[in-house]
Design an enzyme around this catalytic site. Structure first.
Site, PDB file in Angstrom:
ATOM      1  N   TYR A  48       0.849  -1.191   0.000  1.00 19.17           N
ATOM      2  CA  TYR A  48       0.000   0.000   0.000  1.00 19.17           C
ATOM      3  C   TYR A  48       0.885   1.241   0.000  1.00 19.17           C
ATOM      4  CZ  TYR A  48      -3.585   3.374   1.363  1.00 19.17           C
ATOM      5  OH  TYR A  48      -4.427   4.446   1.403  1.00 19.17           O
ATOM      6  N   ASP A  62      -0.774  15.750   6.324  1.00 19.18           N
ATOM      7  CA  ASP A  62      -1.683  15.128   5.356  1.00 19.18           C
ATOM      8  C   ASP A  62      -2.939  15.979   5.211  1.00 19.18           C
ATOM      9  OD1 ASP A  62      -2.908  13.328   3.653  1.00 19.18           O
ATOM     10  OD2 ASP A  62      -3.601  12.028   5.284  1.00 19.18           O
ATOM     11  N   ASP A  89      -3.031   5.635  -2.606  1.00 16.19           N
ATOM     12  CA  ASP A  89      -3.994   6.629  -2.146  1.00 16.19           C
ATOM     13  C   ASP A  89      -3.944   7.820  -3.095  1.00 16.19           C
ATOM     14  OD1 ASP A  89      -5.383   8.616  -0.828  1.00 16.19           O
ATOM     15  OD2 ASP A  89      -4.206   8.513   1.020  1.00 16.19           O
ATOM     16  N   ASP A  91      -6.040  10.388  -2.971  1.00 17.06           N
ATOM     17  CA  ASP A  91      -6.743  11.506  -2.334  1.00 17.06           C
ATOM     18  C   ASP A  91      -8.094  11.766  -3.026  1.00 17.06           C
ATOM     19  OD1 ASP A  91      -4.803  11.752  -0.428  1.00 17.06           O
ATOM     20  OD2 ASP A  91      -3.822  13.478  -1.324  1.00 17.06           O
ATOM     21  N   HIS A 116      -7.415   4.464  -4.831  1.00 11.86           N
ATOM     22  CA  HIS A 116      -8.723   4.885  -4.326  1.00 11.86           C
ATOM     23  C   HIS A 116      -8.870   6.397  -4.379  1.00 11.86           C
ATOM     24  CE1 HIS A 116      -7.061   5.907  -0.303  1.00 11.86           C
ATOM     25  NE2 HIS A 116      -6.456   4.740  -0.318  1.00 11.86           N
ATOM     26  N   GLU A 118     -11.363   9.485  -2.921  1.00 10.41           N
ATOM     27  CA  GLU A 118     -12.246   9.717  -1.780  1.00 10.41           C
ATOM     28  C   GLU A 118     -13.243  10.834  -2.041  1.00 10.41           C
ATOM     29  OE1 GLU A 118      -9.525  12.351   1.213  1.00 10.41           O
ATOM     30  OE2 GLU A 118      -8.722  10.430   0.530  1.00 10.41           O
ATOM     31  N   CYS A 126      -6.486  14.146   6.805  1.00 11.72           N
ATOM     32  CA  CYS A 126      -6.373  12.758   7.252  1.00 11.72           C
ATOM     33  C   CYS A 126      -7.741  12.226   7.652  1.00 11.72           C
ATOM     34  CB  CYS A 126      -5.410  12.664   8.424  1.00 11.72           C
ATOM     35  SG  CYS A 126      -5.366  11.038   9.209  1.00 11.72           S
ATOM     36  N   ARG A 161     -13.265   5.546  -1.729  1.00 11.82           N
ATOM     37  CA  ARG A 161     -13.219   5.728  -0.279  1.00 11.82           C
ATOM     38  C   ARG A 161     -14.286   6.755   0.117  1.00 11.82           C
ATOM     39  NH1 ARG A 161      -8.135   8.293   3.180  1.00 11.82           N
ATOM     40  NH2 ARG A 161      -9.442   9.800   4.280  1.00 11.82           N
ATOM     41  N   GLU A 191     -14.006   4.571   5.419  1.00  9.70           N
ATOM     42  CA  GLU A 191     -13.009   5.096   6.345  1.00  9.70           C
ATOM     43  C   GLU A 191     -13.583   5.319   7.740  1.00  9.70           C
ATOM     44  OE1 GLU A 191     -10.203   5.124   7.398  1.00  9.70           O
ATOM     45  OE2 GLU A 191      -9.025   6.712   6.451  1.00  9.70           O
ATOM     46  N   ASN A 213      -9.022  -0.150   7.128  1.00 10.84           N
ATOM     47  CA  ASN A 213      -7.823   0.630   7.421  1.00 10.84           C
ATOM     48  C   ASN A 213      -7.440   0.433   8.882  1.00 10.84           C
ATOM     49  OD1 ASN A 213      -5.781   2.500   7.686  1.00 10.84           O
ATOM     50  ND2 ASN A 213      -7.051   4.296   7.310  1.00 10.84           N
TER      51      ASN A 213
END
Length: 301
Positions: A48, A62, A89, A91, A116, A118, A126, A161, A191, A213
């Site tokens: 990952y 983040d 990721d 974002d 992914h 989101e 985050c 996500r 999430e 996660n």
């Protein structure tokens, strides 16, 4: 030697096949290419690539400060060093639909097996911090449709996500997950779930793989692989774990220099030169060209 002998297309096909078995796939987070090689060496199913780790590696929080170029560059460096499939990721897709489409193709070119997108407001934060905000369902599904339309390799795993659980509750997360699947998501990343029953509820609501996660110091408990498998989770990530372990050890080492004046007491805790050379596969370089590599690998561990 050098880079992976497995093509990006074959890694994507392998990830799809592994997901089809229904077994839980473990994806520790790689904070650099060398740690990706270690993850493969230890027998995990995938790697990952965390947005939080990429930001931290640049000395940044983040909160959406990294760029597509930075994420794609690091993703390529990590993905090409392992035969395992890598999930990154992405974002919020670094913008709205056209930007999302470009993100998909850029990361596809970087060699990842999946990614992914989101549903947070851009710039994001985050997923385990308070004060998050998510876009409306129309905006979220537009991002996913753009991603699906832009994908050239049908085996590229397109995961959605959703961060809405922390804002509007579990029922809203389930509704959002269903809408994202309808928009083209191959898998769902819910999430900040609070407990196993919430993962199980999402699992029952959608007919695609789901991801858990297991980040430390977050909203979710740190459930075991068996607990997650028992409620139908398909992928578990440990996004920042290796970075936290490495930075914890680095901090203790620096404190030791300050306190003791040397690192003699910490040498026993270090990776040996021999183990590092083994992980880097120095022997293969020696076999390839002795004019480049012409010394013996130390045997001491």
């Amino acid at each position: 030697m050098l880079y992976s002998s497995v093509t990006a297309a074959d890694k994507r096909a392998a990830l799809r096949a592994a997901l089809a078995t229904g077994e839980l796939l473990r994806f520790p987070g790689a904070f650099n290419p060398l740690s990706a090689k270690l993850i493969e060496d230890k027998g995990f199913e995938g790697v990952y690539i965390s947005g939080a780790v990429l930001a931290a590696d640049l000395g940044l929080p983040d909160i959406g400060l990294t760029t597509l170029t930075e994420v794609a560059g690091r993703s390529q460096q990590i993905a090409r060093m392992t035969n395992l499939p890598a999930i990154v990721d992405a974002d919020t897709g670094f913008g709205e639909p056209m930007n999302v489409a470009r993100t998909i193709q850029t990361l596809e070119d970087a060699g990842v097996a999946g990614l992914h997108i989101e549903d947070q407001v851009n710039p994001k934060r985050c997923g385990h911090l308070d004060g998050k905000a998510v876009v409306d369902v129309t905006t979220a599904t537009k991002r996913l449709r753009a991603a699906a339309d832009a994908r050239r390799d049908p085996n590229l795993l397109l995961m959605a996500r959703t961060d809405i659980r922390a804002i509007d509750g579990l029922d809203a997360a389930i509704d959002r997950a269903k809408a994202l699947v309808d928009a083209g998501a191959d898998a769902i990343f819910p999430e900040a779930m609070r407990d196993l029953s919430e993962f199980e509820a999402v699992r029952k609501a959608v007919d695609v793989p789901i991801l858990a996660n297991m980040t430390e110091f977050g909203k979710s408990e740190l459930f075991s692989n068996q607990q997650l498998a028992d409620v139908g989770v398909n992928i578990v990530i440990y996004p920042v774990s290796l970075l936290r372990l490495a930075m914890g050890a680095a901090e203790r080492g620096l404190d030791t220099i300050v306190a003791e004046g040397s690192l003699n007491s910490q040498v026993q805790n270090m990776q040996t030169r021999a183990r590092l050379y083994e992980l880097l596969d120095y022997e293969a370089y020696n076999a390839f060209d002795t004019s480049v590599f012409n010394f013996e690998i130390p045997s001491a561990r």
